[in-house]
Design a protein around this motif. Sequence first.
Motif, PDB file in Angstrom:
ATOM      1  N   PHE A 256       0.815  -1.219   0.000  1.00 48.00           N
ATOM      2  CA  PHE A 256       0.000   0.000   0.000  1.00 48.00           C
ATOM      3  C   PHE A 256       0.849   1.271   0.000  1.00 48.00           C
ATOM      4  O   PHE A 256       0.465   2.298   0.539  1.00 48.00           O
ATOM      5  CB  PHE A 256      -0.966   0.025   1.188  1.00 48.00           C
ATOM      6  CG  PHE A 256      -1.952  -1.103   1.188  1.00 48.00           C
ATOM      7  CD1 PHE A 256      -2.555  -1.520   0.014  1.00 48.00           C
ATOM      8  CD2 PHE A 256      -2.286  -1.755   2.357  1.00 48.00           C
ATOM      9  CE1 PHE A 256      -3.467  -2.563   0.008  1.00 48.00           C
ATOM     10  CE2 PHE A 256      -3.199  -2.805   2.359  1.00 48.00           C
ATOM     11  CZ  PHE A 256      -3.791  -3.201   1.179  1.00 48.00           C
ATOM     12  N   SER A 257       2.039   1.187  -0.588  1.00 47.27           N
ATOM     13  CA  SER A 257       2.910   2.351  -0.674  1.00 47.27           C
ATOM     14  C   SER A 257       2.305   3.383  -1.618  1.00 47.27           C
ATOM     15  O   SER A 257       1.689   3.036  -2.629  1.00 47.27           O
ATOM     16  CB  SER A 257       4.287   1.935  -1.194  1.00 47.27           C
ATOM     17  OG  SER A 257       5.074   3.070  -1.486  1.00 47.27           O
ATOM     18  N   PRO A 258       2.481   4.675  -1.328  1.00 45.09           N
ATOM     19  CA  PRO A 258       2.032   5.709  -2.262  1.00 45.09           C
ATOM     20  C   PRO A 258       2.919   5.793  -3.503  1.00 45.09           C
ATOM     21  O   PRO A 258       2.539   6.410  -4.502  1.00 45.09           O
ATOM     22  CB  PRO A 258       2.105   6.996  -1.439  1.00 45.09           C
ATOM     23  CG  PRO A 258       3.136   6.719  -0.404  1.00 45.09           C
ATOM     24  CD  PRO A 258       3.012   5.254  -0.086  1.00 45.09           C
ATOM     25  N   LEU A 259       4.121   5.173  -3.454  1.00 46.23           N
ATOM     26  CA  LEU A 259       5.036   5.211  -4.581  1.00 46.23           C
ATOM     27  C   LEU A 259       4.694   4.132  -5.605  1.00 46.23           C
ATOM     28  O   LEU A 259       4.084   3.117  -5.270  1.00 46.23           O
ATOM     29  CB  LEU A 259       6.475   5.026  -4.103  1.00 46.23           C
ATOM     30  CG  LEU A 259       7.012   6.077  -3.131  1.00 46.23           C
ATOM     31  CD1 LEU A 259       8.375   5.669  -2.613  1.00 46.23           C
ATOM     32  CD2 LEU A 259       7.063   7.437  -3.787  1.00 46.23           C
ATOM     33  N   GLN A 260       5.127   4.349  -6.829  1.00 50.78           N
ATOM     34  CA  GLN A 260       4.981   3.346  -7.881  1.00 50.78           C
ATOM     35  C   GLN A 260       5.971   3.659  -8.993  1.00 50.78           C
ATOM     36  O   GLN A 260       6.571   4.742  -9.027  1.00 50.78           O
ATOM     37  CB  GLN A 260       3.554   3.329  -8.425  1.00 50.78           C
ATOM     38  CG  GLN A 260       3.119   4.600  -9.129  1.00 50.78           C
ATOM     39  CD  GLN A 260       1.701   4.503  -9.677  1.00 50.78           C
ATOM     40  OE1 GLN A 260       1.097   3.449  -9.691  1.00 50.78           O
ATOM     41  NE2 GLN A 260       1.162   5.625 -10.140  1.00 50.78           N
ATOM     42  N   LEU A 261       6.161   2.706  -9.912  1.00 48.04           N
ATOM     43  CA  LEU A 261       7.057   2.930 -11.037  1.00 48.04           C
ATOM     44  C   LEU A 261       6.573   4.092 -11.883  1.00 48.04           C
ATOM     45  O   LEU A 261       5.373   4.332 -12.027  1.00 48.04           O
ATOM     46  CB  LEU A 261       7.146   1.667 -11.904  1.00 48.04           C
ATOM     47  CG  LEU A 261       7.708   0.401 -11.249  1.00 48.04           C
ATOM     48  CD1 LEU A 261       7.943  -0.671 -12.304  1.00 48.04           C
ATOM     49  CD2 LEU A 261       8.989   0.679 -10.472  1.00 48.04           C
ATOM     50  N   GLN A 262       7.542   4.835 -12.399  1.00 41.83           N
ATOM     51  CA  GLN A 262       7.331   6.012 -13.248  1.00 41.83           C
ATOM     52  C   GLN A 262       6.925   7.256 -12.463  1.00 41.83           C
ATOM     53  O   GLN A 262       6.721   8.317 -13.061  1.00 41.83           O
ATOM     54  CB  GLN A 262       6.322   5.745 -14.375  1.00 41.83           C
ATOM     55  CG  GLN A 262       6.700   4.591 -15.285  1.00 41.83           C
ATOM     56  CD  GLN A 262       8.123   4.693 -15.820  1.00 41.83           C
ATOM     57  OE1 GLN A 262       8.539   5.738 -16.289  1.00 41.83           O
ATOM     58  NE2 GLN A 262       8.870   3.590 -15.717  1.00 41.83           N
ATOM     59  N   ALA A 263       6.793   7.168 -11.150  1.00 44.80           N
ATOM     60  CA  ALA A 263       6.625   8.384 -10.356  1.00 44.80           C
ATOM     61  C   ALA A 263       7.915   9.192 -10.472  1.00 44.80           C
ATOM     62  O   ALA A 263       9.014   8.631 -10.549  1.00 44.80           O
ATOM     63  CB  ALA A 263       6.334   8.042  -8.901  1.00 44.80           C
ATOM     64  N   SER A 264       7.820  10.491 -10.491  1.00 41.39           N
ATOM     65  CA  SER A 264       8.997  11.338 -10.662  1.00 41.39           C
ATOM     66  C   SER A 264       9.033  12.418  -9.594  1.00 41.39           C
ATOM     67  O   SER A 264       8.010  12.767  -8.997  1.00 41.39           O
ATOM     68  CB  SER A 264       9.004  11.985 -12.059  1.00 41.39           C
ATOM     69  OG  SER A 264       7.840  12.761 -12.249  1.00 41.39           O
ATOM     70  N   GLY A 265      10.226  12.938  -9.339  1.00 37.99           N
ATOM     71  CA  GLY A 265      10.391  13.967  -8.327  1.00 37.99           C
ATOM     72  C   GLY A 265      11.690  14.713  -8.498  1.00 37.99           C
ATOM     73  O   GLY A 265      12.376  14.583  -9.527  1.00 37.99           O
ATOM     74  N   VAL A 266      12.059  15.481  -7.469  1.00 32.42           N
ATOM     75  CA  VAL A 266      13.266  16.307  -7.509  1.00 32.42           C
ATOM     76  C   VAL A 266      14.035  16.110  -6.212  1.00 32.42           C
ATOM     77  O   VAL A 266      13.473  16.199  -5.112  1.00 32.42           O
ATOM     78  CB  VAL A 266      12.916  17.796  -7.688  1.00 32.42           C
ATOM     79  CG1 VAL A 266      14.186  18.646  -7.680  1.00 32.42           C
ATOM     80  CG2 VAL A 266      12.127  18.023  -8.963  1.00 32.42           C
TER      81      VAL A 266
END
Length: 506
Positions: free
Chosen positions: A60-70
């Motif tokens: 149940f992580s909020p992260l997933q593949l193709q998420a992007s950030g700085v």
Amino acid sequence: MIEASPQRAYRAACPGCGAPVEFRSAQSTHAVCAFCQSTVVRNGDTLSRIGKMAELFDDFSPLQLQASGVFQGRSFTIVGRLQYKYDKGTWTEWYAVFGDGSAAFLSEDNGAYVFTLPTSLQRDIPLAESFRVGATTAINAKPFSVASNEQVSLLSAQGELPHLPALGRPFAMVELRSAEGEVLSIDYGPTLASGAPALSLGRAVMLDDLKLSGLRDESAKEEKGTQFNCPNCGAPVEVKLATSKSITCRSCNSIIDLSKGTGAALQHAIQDEPVNPLIALGSTGQLQGAEWQVVGFQHRMGHEPGDDDESFGWDEYLLYNRKRGFTFLVDAEDGWSIVKPVTGAPVFKAGAQSATYLGSSYPLQGSYNAETTYVAGEFYWQVARGEKTFNRDFANDKSLLSQEETGTEVTWSSGSKLDGALVATAFKLSDKAALFKRADAAPLSGARRMGCITIIIVVILILVLLALLGRCSRCDPNVQNCSSSSSARTSGGSYGGFSGSSGGHK
């Protein structure tokens, strides 16, 4: 200046099913096909299938593949995921690629996040068994404390990866921490072509600070938890958090061990004399700019070393936020506080009267033995009634620091004091604000922890004083030195420390 996403990528057909498999970084050597779960290895322009990866477990992580950030002004994209397990639980390593093709890892463990970059040592890396938990060692001329030395194994993987340990095969992973909050991880798995362990250095981050986009849609999360019957009374019990290792039955108050899964033979411990939390389980409140839900509660008792007659108690609420993970709201006689396990390792030597953390000195307030006497709700560690720790509390004005020590682990937590009225308002209990007042506002606030004997003595002295005042109030002011009447009030809270409970983070 924020960099753009990589403009060049290598793509080839999966040797298992023919679906496209993409590599965005030249450093990546492995990938897991999203269609057939084939594990493939890249050798130049050729892909070879070397096996099949196990299914991911849903954390149940909020992260997933193709998420992007700085991160530090550089844009990155998450392209891979490694799921690991060890004796105390599981955690996830997210593989991130920057615009120039270089790589990093974002570690996620029970809602705590650490962003690390590859690094190297100025000397040969010692064997894992040479690192003793709790010891201090110099890494590139800087002191680090050994926080953990675990045998871990790969549970599953997804996407593009720079390395891929053998599925289910144990290997050593050592974690060291500095007083400046840095985390150095040494991965002894078969990770590098040279055969040397892989090293990464970083520090704790908040997801909001990474300016992430493309996060997992919260509405897509399956809201139904795992349900089973209580092994003691048969009542239905629902586990809402995927990482929970313990839960209590709402019907009979038994503590149920979930560390081996709900499908295993569940163990339970009966609890008599239930304690009613001031803030109900399931309540939500706004603290520190985030919404928190109360998922667990425990009552703990403290004893001064060598004096079993002197005791004090306090309550701890385990709070959960989807992006910030877990934190503790502590209700003690000397006030409310909110604390969270820290990533760094404060500097403290046995026998010292202060600890240093992030450049600030925290004077020692007290040392005591602590015991968990009652629990309710869900916990991310295997909580048990009767669980014992040795605690040290430190404070610098309203900033707090705490150390908990067991035979195998040392956990540090930091936080700050809170006003009781603020806590009542945060959880929409303003109509009960009087119940949230604590001794930090009372005339006896100087007595941080008082045992039962001390309390009795104080009460007797107050009664004697009131009797004298009463006698004085009946006197003739023309012939006696009479004073005006006075009153005293006491707080309804329990005595105790401000330490967060057990459960360390990798």
